[in-house]
Design a protein around this motif. Structure first.
Motif, short mmCIF file in Angstrom:
data_model
loop_
_atom_site.label_atom_id
_atom_site.label_comp_id
_atom_site.label_asym_id
_atom_site.label_seq_id
_atom_site.Cartn_x
_atom_site.Cartn_y
_atom_site.Cartn_z
N SER A 88 -6.33 -1.42 3.56
CA SER A 88 -6.54 -0.40 4.60
C SER A 88 -7.43 -0.94 5.72
O SER A 88 -7.18 -0.67 6.91
N LYS A 89 -8.45 -1.70 5.38
CA LYS A 89 -9.30 -2.30 6.41
C LYS A 89 -8.50 -3.29 7.25
O LYS A 89 -8.71 -3.39 8.48
N MET A 90 -7.60 -4.02 6.61
CA MET A 90 -6.76 -4.96 7.36
C MET A 90 -5.84 -4.21 8.31
O MET A 90 -5.63 -4.63 9.46
N LEU A 132 0.83 -1.21 0.00
CA LEU A 132 0.00 0.00 0.00
C LEU A 132 0.86 1.26 0.00
O LEU A 132 0.60 2.21 -0.75
N SER A 133 1.91 1.27 0.81
CA SER A 133 2.73 2.47 0.91
C SER A 133 3.65 2.66 -0.28
O SER A 133 4.09 3.79 -0.57
N THR A 134 3.94 1.59 -1.01
CA THR A 134 4.81 1.69 -2.19
C THR A 134 4.03 1.79 -3.48
O THR A 134 4.60 1.65 -4.57
N ALA A 135 2.72 2.01 -3.37
CA ALA A 135 1.85 2.23 -4.54
C ALA A 135 1.87 1.05 -5.51
O ALA A 135 1.81 1.23 -6.72
N LYS A 136 1.92 -0.16 -4.96
CA LYS A 136 1.90 -1.35 -5.81
C LYS A 136 0.48 -1.89 -6.03
O LYS A 136 0.30 -2.87 -6.75
N CYS A 177 0.64 5.36 10.58
CA CYS A 177 0.06 6.71 10.53
C CYS A 177 0.78 7.57 9.51
O CYS A 177 0.16 8.26 8.69
N LYS A 178 2.08 7.54 9.57
CA LYS A 178 2.89 8.39 8.68
C LYS A 178 2.75 7.96 7.23
O LYS A 178 2.56 8.79 6.33
N SER A 179 2.82 6.65 6.99
CA SER A 179 2.74 6.15 5.61
C SER A 179 1.35 6.37 5.01
O SER A 179 1.21 6.80 3.86
N MET A 180 0.31 6.11 5.81
CA MET A 180 -1.04 6.26 5.29
C MET A 180 -1.40 7.73 5.06
O MET A 180 -2.22 8.03 4.19
N SER A 181 -0.81 8.63 5.82
CA SER A 181 -1.05 10.05 5.57
C SER A 181 -0.54 10.46 4.21
O SER A 181 -1.16 11.29 3.51
N VAL A 182 0.57 9.86 3.80
CA VAL A 182 1.10 10.13 2.46
C VAL A 182 0.22 9.49 1.40
O VAL A 182 -0.06 10.09 0.35
N VAL A 183 -0.25 8.27 1.68
CA VAL A 183 -1.10 7.56 0.71
C VAL A 183 -2.38 8.34 0.45
O VAL A 183 -2.84 8.45 -0.70
N ALA A 228 -2.78 -1.08 -7.71
CA ALA A 228 -3.40 -0.18 -8.68
C ALA A 228 -4.91 -0.08 -8.50
O ALA A 228 -5.52 0.94 -8.82
N SER A 229 -5.52 -1.15 -8.00
CA SER A 229 -6.98 -1.16 -7.87
C SER A 229 -7.41 -0.51 -6.57
O SER A 229 -6.84 -0.75 -5.50
N ALA A 230 -8.47 0.31 -6.66
CA ALA A 230 -9.01 0.95 -5.46
C ALA A 230 -9.60 -0.08 -4.50
O ALA A 230 -9.53 0.08 -3.27
N ASP A 231 -10.19 -1.15 -5.03
CA ASP A 231 -10.74 -2.20 -4.17
C ASP A 231 -9.65 -2.86 -3.35
O ASP A 231 -9.85 -3.20 -2.17
N HIS A 232 -8.49 -3.08 -3.95
CA HIS A 232 -7.39 -3.70 -3.23
C HIS A 232 -6.85 -2.76 -2.16
O HIS A 232 -6.52 -3.20 -1.05
N ARG A 233 -6.77 -1.47 -2.46
CA ARG A 233 -6.32 -0.51 -1.45
C ARG A 233 -7.31 -0.44 -0.29
O ARG A 233 -6.91 -0.31 0.87
N THR A 234 -8.57 -0.54 -0.63
CA THR A 234 -9.59 -0.53 0.43
C THR A 234 -9.42 -1.72 1.35
O THR A 234 -9.46 -1.60 2.58
#
Length: 915
Positions: free
Chosen positions: A316-318, A301-305, A333-339, A307-313
């Motif tokens: 993030s829930k995990m 998630l933090s390295t932008a690997k 906290c720090k990484s997700m703020s950037v995401v 691509a799908s919004a469903d996968h990011r969702t």
């Protein structure tokens, strides 16, 4: 048996038990016949009703209990009876919407197995026989045996001597579970999974999981994830004992297949993987393994690997389900703020911000030292998000910021001062941006609901007390106190809080939760300032909407009712008064079908308003220690005297409510009789002569009859006196047909024409050649004048005459309508006494019927048609029971002898007086 199956379930079960009690022993051949006839034959029928299935389950339990005590019965018929009963139990548990049937079937099954196993000499062998038979690969029941095995495990878990018997058979259970449930190629019905949870919650250890189940789930996640992730893996994990630590199994065996399924294109598989991961994390304790899991989830998630919004969702829930991790929570906290700064998808952004809030609060609660860079990144993220130009994304940030502030408010009492000081910049940044949003919202309140901007106002108002103490920046604190939300909240039309066009159009159910919190904060502030609610009716309607609206989810409605109860206990007088007044307004809007109101927007009828009454009428035992509540109860119950009638609020009963709150209705009526009469009189005056408020008038009259029932010696004389004052015979006699006709005439039109049309008519010479033409034109003008009204301009003298006549008729109309209202109220009270709860008729019958007959004889029928006659006939129905069915006709005969012309046609068929 045919007779039993034809009865309803309760009667059939009673008959079954009666048959059993009359037959203490059955032969083996009889058991076999009953097994074949009752269980095998009946259970094999398709479309069997749930009630009949429950009867079969009762019979199966009875046969098994006889089998437990009959010598040789178990050896001959035991396994066959268990198999047949299992088929019936499976049918009962398959009725998903009949929870009572499912519970009853399980109870009778547990009872039967307890009877089979309680004899230790035979019980152990029977347990082994059942488990060995129904876990074998060749057994005929297949997956249906799960219902039986779960029941056996439940019974053995509660009998200490049988636990050791079932322990050696655990391998059989695991083999069956892996083969029939985990290895299934199709979706497994939920009741099979739930049945096996009895075994997992009592007999499974960590070693058993690593040896028998984890490898099976690992293979199933690769082979058929859509099956195993569909309510199999997660429920099994939830059923495990709390001391089972699955961190190692998750990190080393299950994480990779779960992450693989999280990236699936199938939404059900993704959701199932997240649910399973959440359940596994909840059963994980070893930090070294949880940190490894956190890294595996965070890095993609933090390295932008992803691509799908469903996968990011999903990722993030995990992350949001992870507990506090000393090495990773701050990093998350720090990484997700950037995401979030690059996120444009609403669902993904919501999950990502939730993860930030969760771990930020975890760091705040558990960590003594907080990295300043983490706080700065989080502060900048919230400030940027709440100011986002895209409305949908801004709403998400505002909502999550509100959750953060609310949880901060709950945690603040237990935090050290150092951490509180460090969190101030984040809170102040959030508050500053929320004030900006609220100012934008107050500029256009009408659209604040649909746009979602009202949420900022709700949050600031709900957290105002906490924020006033927490914020240290002088400028922000001053802006918070001067924010327009506080001023506008007390003006309903301009209020984002009390304007029904705002709170009835909120876009998401979380907004309604914040509306409830804001309403509670509002009443606390108002009541503490002056002890009252300036806009109590509007406030009450808002709370009623949040408690009863059809579009609001049940959990939010329950939350609103609970909040209303709590605020009522804190400030009983203003809250009770506001809610009761709002309920009257609400019922009036429903009765008159008024549009553009909170009642019409709720899309619900009055049947749900009972929950509002229950919220402010609490059990007497729970409020005895609250002096403020006890003091206002008499006044409150008198105010509810008419409102809490089933005619107005279905399902409510005033007497039952009085007893619930600890007030004796009879004592209340005796001590406050005049107040009760005044309350009924007020409601009657407001509802009489209003066509759509007939039920309110009826409820008021019924309430009077109820008071006469609970306190006859005090209330009956009061109502008799009131009735005599309402039925004024002299006024009725002085009201002739002309006065009544004036009353029926529309306001502003004179019934009596004071202008003499004959003096203004034009005579045409009949000998004139144009006589016919002139006559025709005059007739046309007259007809047009009738259609269009008087068109010619009146002289000053004519206008004075017309105005004087209109004034006289207005006074007559007012007097006649007052008289009509009096008659309706008086007759209604008599009718309610005659048809309501049983009272001593000697206390009121004589004077009331005398007054009623005098009114009928004076011509009351011209004003109220057949109401008086109907009330008199109802009085006749309760005279001496010795007259039997003739009682009604005595009343009819009396009315006909008086010459009443308002009786129905079917009551005037027989001749009277030889005519």
């Amino acid at each position: 048996m045919g007779l039993v199956m034809d009865l309803e379930a309760p009667e059939a079960v009673k008959l079954s038990r009666a048959i059993v009690s009359s037959s203490s022993k059955w032969r083996i051949s009889e058991l076999s016949a009953l097994n074949n006839r009752l269980l095998r034959s009946e259970a094999s029928k398709t479309g069997l009703a749930p009630s009949n299935t429950m009867v079969l389950a009762e019979w199966g339990s009875i046969l098994l209990q006889h089998c437990a005590v009959e010598v040789g019965a178990w050896a001959a018929q035991g396994i066959e009876l268990v198999e047949a009963h299992t088929r019936v139990l499976d049918l009962c548990l398959s009725f998903a919407k009949r929870s009572s049937i499912k519970r009853s079937a399980l109870v009778v099954t547990w009872r039967a197995f307890h009877s089979l196993f309680k004899d230790l000499n035979n019980g152990k062998a029977r347990v082994r026989a059942i488990v060995d038979t129904f876990t074998a690969k060749s057994q005929s029941l297949g997956i249906k045996s799960a219902c039986l095995l779960g029941a056996v495990a439940r019974v053995c878990a509660r009998v200490p001597s049988l636990r050791s018997v079932l322990e050696p058979t655990k391998t059989n259970y695991f083999s069956f579970y892996v083969q029939e449930i985990v290895g299934s190629r199709t979706t497994v019905p939920q009741h099979y999974v739930d049945s096996m949870n009895n075994f997992f919650s009592h007999f499974v250890s960590l070693e058993d999981l690593h040896r028998d189940l984890v490898p099976a789930f690992e293979r199933a996640l690769l082979r058929a994830p859509e099956v195993v992730l569909n309510n199999i893996l997660a429920p099994m994990i939830h059923s495990l004992p709390p001391d089972v630590d699955l961190a190692e199994a998750l990190a080393t065996r299950l994480l990779k297949p779960l992450l693989s399924n999280v990236r699936s294109t199938n939404a059900k598989i993704r959701d199932g993987a997240v649910s399973a991961f959440t359940a596994l994390i909840a059963h994980s304790c070893k930090l070294e393994y949880i940190e490894k899991v956190a890294e595996e989830v965070l890095v993609p998630l933090s390295t932008a690997k992803l691509a799908s919004a469903d996968h990011r969702t999903a990722h993030s829930k995990m992350l949001a389900s992870l507990p506090f991790l000393p090495l990773y929570s701050a990093l998350i906290c720090k990484s997700m703020s950037v995401v979030t700064s690059k996120e444009s998808n609403e669902a993904a952004l919501s999950a990502e911000v939730s993860a930030i809030v969760h771990h930020l609060l975890s760091v705040l609660k558990h960590s003594n030292e907080i990295d300043s860079s983490v706080l700065k990144t989080a502060r900048d993220a919230f400030a940027r998000g709440i100011s986002d130009k895209k409305l949908q994304l801004r709403r998400i940030w505002v909502l999550e910021a509100g959750d953060f502030l609310w949880q901060m408010q709950e945690l603040s009492t237990g935090l050290n001062s150092k951490n509180i000081k460090r969190m101030c910049p984040i809170v102040e940044a959030i508050v500053s941006k929320l004030i900006d949003v609220s100012e934008e919202m107050t500029s256009n309140v009408q659209s604040a609901g649909q746009s979602g901007l009202a949420l900022a106002g709700y949050i600031l108002l709900a957290c105002f007390g906490f924020l006033s103490d927490f914020v240290t920046d002088g400028e922000i604190k001053s802006a918070l106190r001067k924010a327009p939300i506080r001023k506008q909240s007390v003006y309903p039309k301009a209020s984002f809080l009390l304007n029904h066009r705002v709170y009835t159009r909120l876009p998401e159910h979380q907004y309604y939760t914040w509306a409830v919190r804001a309403l509670v904060s509002f009443v606390v502030e108002q009541a503490e300032n002056d002890g009252s609610l300036v806009v109590g009716d509007a406030w009450g309607q808002a709370f009623i909407f949040l408690t009863t609206a059809a579009d609001i989810i049940p959990s939010t409605r329950k939350e609103a009712a609970a909040a209303l109860t709590q605020i009522y206990l804190q400030h009983p007088p203003p809250v009770a008064r506001s809610i009761i007044n709002a309920l009257w307004t609400w019922t009036e809007h429903l009765a008159t079908s008024q549009q553009d109101t909170a009642a019409s927007a709720s899309k619900s009828d009055s049947s749900r308003l009972g929950s509002v009454i229950q919220a402010i009428c609490l059990d007497g035992a729970s409020i005895n220690s609250r002096e403020k509540v006890v003091q206002i109860l008499p006044d409150q119950m008198i105010s509810l005297l008419v409102l809490c009638r089933p005619e107005i609020l279905p399902g409510t009963n005033w007497i039952e409510l009085c007893l619930k709150v600890g007030q004796d209705p009879g004592e209340l009526a005796r001590n406050r009789g005049n107040d009760c009469v005044a309350e009924i009189e007020t409601i009657l005056n407001a509802s009489v002569n209003r066509p759509k408020m007939e039920l309110v008038k009826l409820a008021a009259c019924k309430a009077a009859a109820e008071l006469a029932f609970v306190a006859p010696e005090i209330m009956t004389p009061l109502f008799v006196k009131q009735i005599r004052g309402l039925l004024e015979v002299e006024k009725i006699r002085s009201s002739g047909p002309t006065e009544i006709a004036i009353m029926r005439t529309v306001e502003g039109i004179a019934f009596v024409d004071v202008l003499n049309d004959k003096t203004q008519s034009i005579d045409f010479d009949k000998k004139s050649r144009d006589y016919e033409t002139l006559k025709w034109e005059s007739e046309v003008r007259r007809q047009l004048a009738q259609k269009k009204g008087q068109e010619r301009k009146l002289t000053a003298d004519e206008k004075a005459k017309v105005d004087a006549q209109l004034k006289r008729e207005a006074e007559i109309r007012k007097e006649m309508r007052n008289l009509e209202s009096q008659l309706i109220k008086g007759v209604g009270l008599i009718d309610a006494l005659a048809t309501g709860p049983p009272t001593d008729a000697l206390l009121w019958m004589g004077e009331c019927t005398k007054a009623l007959l005098e009114a009928i004889d004076a011509g009351a029928g011209l004003l109220i048609a057949g109401l008086a006659d109907s009330a008199y006939i109802n009085c006749a129905k309760i005279i001496s029971p010795r007259l039997g069915s003739l009682r009604q006709f005595i009343g009819i005969g009396t009315l006909r002898a008086l010459g009443s012309s308002n009786l129905p046609n079917d009551m005037e068929q027989e001749p009277v007086g030889g005519k």
